[in-house]
Design an enzyme around this catalytic site. Sequence first.
Site, PDB file in Angstrom:
ATOM      1  CB  THR A   1      -0.902   0.003   1.238  1.00  0.00           C
ATOM      2  OG1 THR A   1      -1.674  -1.194   1.253  1.00  0.00           O
ATOM      3  CG2 THR A   1      -1.824   1.202   1.239  1.00  0.00           C
TER       4      THR A   1
ATOM      5  CE  LYS B   1      -5.156  -2.304   0.644  1.00  0.00           C
ATOM      6  NZ  LYS B   1      -3.885  -3.034   0.635  1.00  0.00           N
TER       7      LYS B   1
ATOM      8  CE  LYS C   1       1.963   0.314   5.644  1.00  0.00           C
ATOM      9  NZ  LYS C   1       1.093   0.357   4.420  1.00  0.00           N
TER      10      LYS C   1
END
Length: 306
Positions: A103, A179, A247
């Site tokens: 990602t 995503k 994150k």
Amino acid sequence: MTSAPASPQKFAVIGLGSMGLGMALSLLRAGHEVTGYDVSAAATEAFVADGGATAGSAADAAGNADAVLSVVVNAAQTEALLFGPNGIAEVMPEGAVFLSSATMDPDVARRLAARLEAMGRLYLDAPISGGPLRSAKGELTVMASGSPAAFERARPCLDAIALKVYELGDAAGAGAAFKMINQLLAGVHIAAACEAVAFAARQGLDLGKVYEVITASAGNSWMFGDRVPHILDGDYRPKSAVDIFVKDLGIVQDMARTAKFPVPLSAAALQMFLAAAGSGMGREDDASLARVYAALAGVDLPGHPA
């Protein structure tokens, strides 16, 4: 049982953690030749125990691969894998495809793709969703974008690891952007589920009955149905760690700031993930947010009294 493909391919899988191991085993089941690599000896040993072969370095694994499947944590690790010391970009065969599943910010995906493609290799922006169980079954969802040539070269790999492959554009970046939309929603839904369960505990409700009622009602979400059982069991062994959403929601904030677009719900969710990580739960299951709420309110959760 999956039948062997007409033309078995040579694949390298870099990163044999909870997702990468399942993907590597799915490729093996499909009849391909698979070489794995991970910095963790335990991870490589697990792959060998299941019949896989490993290499001493990522470059050794990628040196003769038709496709390299990268299942590392983030953009920085992806860039280091490709272009750092002993990077694989130069040793990959010309025309081979690199499938990037980490990602990351779409701008970073575009930059990495341009650099690799300038060297005569192909790049498929291919982030994944589904978790370890679906990975092990070869039933992931892949949100992919890249050139037609990259899709063609990656097709045998995608067929083996995924139940659904969404082809989202002919250049890297689109897959990464899709995503990030998924991660925005997933993070907010986890935070909301944990808030609701802790609030129910404060009301003195039977949490098992709360789960039963909500999963049959309009307030349900996929994350509520999937994560609340971890809370009910008092089991916070990481299936998806808190640090992942620290994150990923951080990336959402960076993207939103660049776009000058407000994302207040994901910003609030990020603060709860940061609170959990700051409390020492960063590597524990992301359902640990319920423990943060419970600690603030002084209420009991199963296995975790106030």
